[in-house]
Design a protein around this motif. Sequence first.
Motif, PDB file in Angstrom:
ATOM      1  N   SER A  85       0.831  -1.212   0.000  1.00 41.86           N
ATOM      2  CA  SER A  85       0.000   0.000   0.000  1.00 41.86           C
ATOM      3  C   SER A  85       0.863   1.258   0.000  1.00 41.86           C
ATOM      4  O   SER A  85       0.547   2.244  -0.675  1.00 41.86           O
ATOM      5  CB  SER A  85      -0.947   0.010   1.196  1.00 41.86           C
ATOM      6  N   LYS A  86       1.971   1.236   0.724  1.00 38.68           N
ATOM      7  CA  LYS A  86       2.881   2.397   0.754  1.00 38.68           C
ATOM      8  C   LYS A  86       3.615   2.538  -0.577  1.00 38.68           C
ATOM      9  O   LYS A  86       3.862   3.659  -1.039  1.00 38.68           O
ATOM     10  CB  LYS A  86       3.886   2.289   1.900  1.00 38.68           C
ATOM     11  N   LEU A  87       3.969   1.415  -1.193  1.00 39.65           N
ATOM     12  CA  LEU A  87       4.605   1.466  -2.508  1.00 39.65           C
ATOM     13  C   LEU A  87       3.634   2.079  -3.525  1.00 39.65           C
ATOM     14  O   LEU A  87       4.031   2.898  -4.352  1.00 39.65           O
ATOM     15  CB  LEU A  87       5.034   0.075  -2.957  1.00 39.65           C
ATOM     16  N   GLN A  88       2.374   1.698  -3.447  1.00 37.04           N
ATOM     17  CA  GLN A  88       1.386   2.254  -4.367  1.00 37.04           C
ATOM     18  C   GLN A  88       1.198   3.752  -4.136  1.00 37.04           C
ATOM     19  O   GLN A  88       1.038   4.511  -5.094  1.00 37.04           O
ATOM     20  CB  GLN A  88       0.064   1.499  -4.235  1.00 37.04           C
TER      21      GLN A  88
ATOM     22  N   ALA B   5      -2.738  -2.257 -12.187  1.00 41.45           N
ATOM     23  CA  ALA B   5      -3.445  -3.138 -11.247  1.00 41.45           C
ATOM     24  C   ALA B   5      -2.695  -4.430 -10.937  1.00 41.45           C
ATOM     25  O   ALA B   5      -2.657  -4.862  -9.793  1.00 41.45           O
ATOM     26  CB  ALA B   5      -4.834  -3.453 -11.782  1.00 41.45           C
ATOM     27  N   HIS B   6      -2.095  -5.036 -11.922  1.00 42.51           N
ATOM     28  CA  HIS B   6      -1.488  -6.358 -11.707  1.00 42.51           C
ATOM     29  C   HIS B   6       0.030  -6.342 -11.777  1.00 42.51           C
ATOM     30  O   HIS B   6       0.649  -7.364 -12.064  1.00 42.51           O
ATOM     31  CB  HIS B   6      -2.064  -7.357 -12.727  1.00 42.51           C
ATOM     32  N   ILE B   7       0.639  -5.205 -11.460  1.00 45.81           N
ATOM     33  CA  ILE B   7       2.096  -5.103 -11.472  1.00 45.81           C
ATOM     34  C   ILE B   7       2.663  -5.898 -10.300  1.00 45.81           C
ATOM     35  O   ILE B   7       2.124  -5.872  -9.190  1.00 45.81           O
ATOM     36  CB  ILE B   7       2.542  -3.622 -11.427  1.00 45.81           C
ATOM     37  N   SER B   8       3.740  -6.624 -10.563  1.00 41.98           N
ATOM     38  CA  SER B   8       4.359  -7.397  -9.486  1.00 41.98           C
ATOM     39  C   SER B   8       5.033  -6.450  -8.495  1.00 41.98           C
ATOM     40  O   SER B   8       5.405  -5.327  -8.835  1.00 41.98           O
ATOM     41  CB  SER B   8       5.388  -8.372 -10.055  1.00 41.98           C
ATOM     42  N   ARG B   9       5.202  -6.936  -7.294  1.00 45.69           N
ATOM     43  CA  ARG B   9       5.858  -6.134  -6.259  1.00 45.69           C
ATOM     44  C   ARG B   9       7.274  -5.767  -6.687  1.00 45.69           C
ATOM     45  O   ARG B   9       7.731  -4.639  -6.492  1.00 45.69           O
ATOM     46  CB  ARG B   9       5.873  -6.905  -4.941  1.00 45.69           C
ATOM     47  N   GLY B  10       7.979  -6.716  -7.295  1.00 48.51           N
ATOM     48  CA  GLY B  10       9.346  -6.459  -7.729  1.00 48.51           C
ATOM     49  C   GLY B  10       9.429  -5.359  -8.773  1.00 48.51           C
ATOM     50  O   GLY B  10      10.273  -4.465  -8.681  1.00 48.51           O
ATOM     51  N   LEU B  11       8.558  -5.418  -9.769  1.00 47.52           N
ATOM     52  CA  LEU B  11       8.567  -4.391 -10.805  1.00 47.52           C
ATOM     53  C   LEU B  11       8.113  -3.048 -10.242  1.00 47.52           C
ATOM     54  O   LEU B  11       8.674  -2.006 -10.590  1.00 47.52           O
ATOM     55  CB  LEU B  11       7.674  -4.809 -11.977  1.00 47.52           C
ATOM     56  N   LEU B  12       7.126  -3.071  -9.369  1.00 51.86           N
ATOM     57  CA  LEU B  12       6.657  -1.846  -8.712  1.00 51.86           C
ATOM     58  C   LEU B  12       7.816  -1.174  -7.969  1.00 51.86           C
ATOM     59  O   LEU B  12       8.062   0.019  -8.124  1.00 51.86           O
ATOM     60  CB  LEU B  12       5.519  -2.196  -7.746  1.00 51.86           C
TER      61      LEU B  12
END
Length: 80
Positions: free
Chosen positions: A25-28, A41-48
């Motif tokens: 949530s903080k990354l977003q 919407a479906h971006i991986s955590r690593g790519l984010l």
Amino acid sequence: MSKSRNRIQAQLEADLKALPDLPRSKLQERWVELYGSPSPAHISRGLLTRAIAYQMQENVLGGLDRATQRRLDQAAADLA
């Protein structure tokens, strides 16, 4: 390098090191701050995390030079 620049780079390094420990949530939220729109919407955590890190570094250190950007644009056009 000036003291101010050293402080800015030190803060960038600290912020980058903290990224892997942030909840999604903080990354977003950080994505919205940097890119001005919600993350895909479906971006991986690593790519984010990597995209946020790249944008943070670009904001502090500067982006690609024009020649490199043109070459990348041309390469992308060639693939299309």
